[in-house]
Design a protein around this motif. Structure first.
Motif, mmCIF file in Angstrom:
data_model
loop_
_atom_site.group_PDB
_atom_site.id
_atom_site.type_symbol
_atom_site.label_atom_id
_atom_site.label_comp_id
_atom_site.label_asym_id
_atom_site.label_seq_id
_atom_site.Cartn_x
_atom_site.Cartn_y
_atom_site.Cartn_z
ATOM 1 N N ARG A 153 -4.657 7.950 -2.778
ATOM 2 C CA ARG A 153 -6.141 6.409 -3.784
ATOM 3 C C ARG A 153 -7.460 7.254 -4.284
ATOM 4 O O ARG A 153 -7.558 6.632 -5.030
ATOM 5 C CB ARG A 153 -6.542 5.676 -2.453
ATOM 6 N N GLN B 299 0.980 3.825 -2.533
ATOM 7 C CA GLN B 299 1.035 5.524 -2.618
ATOM 8 C C GLN B 299 1.867 6.975 -3.254
ATOM 9 O O GLN B 299 1.628 7.584 -3.118
ATOM 10 C CB GLN B 299 0.597 5.316 -1.158
ATOM 11 N N GLU B 300 3.412 5.488 -3.147
ATOM 12 C CA GLU B 300 4.370 6.899 -3.304
ATOM 13 C C GLU B 300 4.503 6.914 -5.041
ATOM 14 O O GLU B 300 4.703 7.568 -5.540
ATOM 15 C CB GLU B 300 5.502 5.509 -3.045
ATOM 16 N N SER B 301 4.022 5.754 -5.260
ATOM 17 C CA SER B 301 4.195 5.488 -6.710
ATOM 18 C C SER B 301 2.988 6.326 -7.384
ATOM 19 O O SER B 301 2.855 7.469 -8.930
ATOM 20 C CB SER B 301 3.994 4.162 -7.326
ATOM 21 N N TRP C 216 -6.833 7.062 -8.368
ATOM 22 C CA TRP C 216 -5.593 6.291 -9.163
ATOM 23 C C TRP C 216 -7.267 6.096 -9.650
ATOM 24 O O TRP C 216 -8.263 6.010 -9.486
ATOM 25 C CB TRP C 216 -5.811 4.610 -8.080
ATOM 26 N N ASP D 28 0.596 -1.319 -0.412
ATOM 27 C CA ASP D 28 0.176 -0.071 0.284
ATOM 28 C C ASP D 28 1.105 1.147 0.185
ATOM 29 O O ASP D 28 0.210 2.092 -0.186
ATOM 30 C CB ASP D 28 -1.188 0.070 1.506
ATOM 31 N N LEU D 29 1.977 0.973 1.081
ATOM 32 C CA LEU D 29 2.850 1.916 0.917
ATOM 33 C C LEU D 29 3.350 2.941 -0.236
ATOM 34 O O LEU D 29 3.502 4.092 -0.950
ATOM 35 C CB LEU D 29 3.281 2.580 2.143
ATOM 36 N N GLY D 30 3.705 1.389 -1.454
ATOM 37 C CA GLY D 30 4.851 2.187 -1.958
ATOM 38 C C GLY D 30 3.856 2.297 -3.516
ATOM 39 O O GLY D 30 4.292 3.181 -4.295
ATOM 40 N N TYR E 297 -3.272 -2.668 -8.456
ATOM 41 C CA TYR E 297 -2.787 -2.974 -7.318
ATOM 42 C C TYR E 297 -3.517 -3.785 -6.243
ATOM 43 O O TYR E 297 -3.158 -5.239 -5.755
ATOM 44 C CB TYR E 297 -3.646 -1.369 -6.375
ATOM 45 N N GLY F 257 0.698 8.584 -5.371
ATOM 46 C CA GLY F 257 -0.646 9.491 -4.927
ATOM 47 C C GLY F 257 -1.380 8.894 -3.875
ATOM 48 O O GLY F 257 -1.787 7.470 -3.666
#
Length: 61
Positions: free
Chosen positions: A32, A26-28, A35, A22-24, A43, A30
């Protein structure tokens, strides 16, 4: 010699893998809310794979 440690519960291992995923994402990509459908599809697939890897491909780890 150190004391034996208890293995991490399977749920904790799987949860850790899902949080990292999830963190990866969101880092890539932005937050949710922004998306696209394609990012959501990727995802969900990656969630499934992360859960399988964390549980030794579905077997008791």
């Amino acid at each position: 010699m150190s004391a034996p440690t208890e293995p991490r519960p399977l749920a904790d291992v799987a949860q850790g893998a899902l949080i990292a995923l999830d963190l990866g994402f969101q880092e890539s990509f932005g937050p949710r809310d922004g998306w696209s459908a394609m990012v959501w599809a990727a995802y969900r697939i990656d969630q499934h794979i992360a859960r399988q890897r964390a549980t030794n491909w579905g077997e008791a780890a």
